[in-house]
Design a protein around this motif. Structure first.
Motif, PDB file in Angstrom:
ATOM      1  N   SER A  25      88.248  37.680  97.385  1.00 23.33           N
ATOM      2  CA  SER A  25      87.409  37.239  96.269  1.00 23.33           C
ATOM      3  C   SER A  25      86.431  38.343  95.881  1.00 23.33           C
ATOM      4  N   GLY A  26      85.934  39.085  96.863  1.00 28.13           N
ATOM      5  CA  GLY A  26      85.071  40.225  96.568  1.00 28.13           C
ATOM      6  C   GLY A  26      85.816  41.292  95.783  1.00 28.13           C
ATOM      7  N   GLU A  27      87.068  41.537  96.157  1.00 28.69           N
ATOM      8  CA  GLU A  27      87.890  42.511  95.436  1.00 28.69           C
ATOM      9  C   GLU A  27      88.157  42.038  94.008  1.00 28.69           C
ATOM     10  N   PHE A  28      88.398  40.734  93.853  1.00 29.25           N
ATOM     11  CA  PHE A  28      88.635  40.178  92.525  1.00 29.25           C
ATOM     12  C   PHE A  28      87.397  40.338  91.639  1.00 29.25           C
ATOM     13  N   ARG A  33      84.536  43.193  87.295  1.00 25.06           N
ATOM     14  CA  ARG A  33      83.406  44.012  86.851  1.00 25.06           C
ATOM     15  C   ARG A  33      83.908  45.343  86.288  1.00 25.06           C
ATOM     16  N   LEU A  34      84.864  45.962  86.978  1.00 25.11           N
ATOM     17  CA  LEU A  34      85.409  47.233  86.518  1.00 25.11           C
ATOM     18  C   LEU A  34      86.144  47.082  85.179  1.00 25.11           C
ATOM     19  N   LYS A  35      86.857  45.977  85.014  1.00 28.61           N
ATOM     20  CA  LYS A  35      87.552  45.739  83.743  1.00 28.61           C
ATOM     21  C   LYS A  35      86.556  45.567  82.602  1.00 28.61           C
ATOM     22  N   PHE A  36      85.442  44.913  82.873  1.00 25.34           N
ATOM     23  CA  PHE A  36      84.398  44.759  81.867  1.00 25.34           C
ATOM     24  C   PHE A  36      83.834  46.125  81.487  1.00 25.34           C
ATOM     25  N   GLU A  37      83.584  46.967  82.491  1.00 21.42           N
ATOM     26  CA  GLU A  37      83.079  48.318  82.240  1.00 21.42           C
ATOM     27  C   GLU A  37      84.097  49.137  81.462  1.00 21.42           C
ATOM     28  N   SER A  86      88.965  57.133  85.935  1.00 17.12           N
ATOM     29  CA  SER A  86      88.436  56.835  87.266  1.00 17.12           C
ATOM     30  C   SER A  86      88.356  55.323  87.502  1.00 17.12           C
ATOM     31  N   ILE A  87      87.863  54.604  86.515  1.00 21.68           N
ATOM     32  CA  ILE A  87      87.752  53.147  86.639  1.00 21.68           C
ATOM     33  C   ILE A  87      89.135  52.515  86.752  1.00 21.68           C
ATOM     34  N   GLN A  88      90.097  52.997  85.956  1.00 20.77           N
ATOM     35  CA  GLN A  88      91.456  52.442  86.024  1.00 20.77           C
ATOM     36  C   GLN A  88      92.070  52.680  87.403  1.00 20.77           C
ATOM     37  N   GLU A  89      91.805  53.839  88.006  1.00 17.44           N
ATOM     38  CA  GLU A  89      92.302  54.118  89.357  1.00 17.44           C
ATOM     39  C   GLU A  89      91.688  53.147  90.361  1.00 17.44           C
ATOM     40  N   GLN A  90      90.394  52.862  90.211  1.00 14.80           N
ATOM     41  CA  GLN A  90      89.726  51.910  91.103  1.00 14.80           C
ATOM     42  C   GLN A  90      90.334  50.518  90.958  1.00 14.80           C
ATOM     43  N   ILE A  91      90.604  50.109  89.726  1.00 18.50           N
ATOM     44  CA  ILE A  91      91.217  48.803  89.481  1.00 18.50           C
ATOM     45  C   ILE A  91      92.598  48.756  90.126  1.00 18.50           C
ATOM     46  N   ASN A  92      93.374  49.826  89.970  1.00 19.44           N
ATOM     47  CA  ASN A  92      94.724  49.872  90.548  1.00 19.44           C
ATOM     48  C   ASN A  92      94.683  49.794  92.067  1.00 19.44           C
TER      49      ASN A  92
END
Length: 131
Positions: A25-28, A33-37, A86-92
């Protein structure tokens, strides 16, 4: 005595599952948050492109002194693109893409080794850091 041991093992199993649910749930939440950014940066990028287009057109029409503004917008746009990657890599990393059968292109359930549609064996890749 044996019943208390079984209860203890069951409680430990439930505790481990609760920790896993909390982690997921923390990862979700972090992925959300990253998708919003990422969405915010996409809008900022679009605004930069519009502004760049306007400045280039004004320069085309003969207005002078716009080169500094164009340069700053180009640098800002490049930084936004880098941040978005960078954000997309974090999401992946938080939400890896599921395996897809190379033969029939059907998405496989987690941990699947064979396609449930065509029976093709699928080479499973372990996520980075997992052994």
């Amino acid at each position: 005595m044996e019943i208390f041991q079984k209860i203890g093992e069951t409680a430990k199993g439930l505790s481990d599952k609760a920790k896993e649910v909390t982690k997921r749930s923390g990862e979700f939440l972090e992925a959300t948050r990253l998708k919003f950014e990422l969405s915010r940066l996409e809008k900022e990028l679009e605004n930069n492109f519009l502004s760049l287009g306007e400045l280039v057109y004004r320069r085309y029409k003969g207005e002078e002194g716009l080169d500094g503004d164009i340069e700053r917008l180009c640098e800002s746009t490049r930084k936004i693109e880098t941040d978005m990657l960078s954000i997309q890599e974090q999401i992946n990393r938080l939400q890896p893409k599921p395996l897809v059968c190379p033969q029939c292109k059907i998405e496989l359930p987690a941990g699947g080794k064979f396609c449930s549609y065509c029976g093709n064996q699928v080479a499973s890749e372990k996520p980075a850091g997992e052994s």
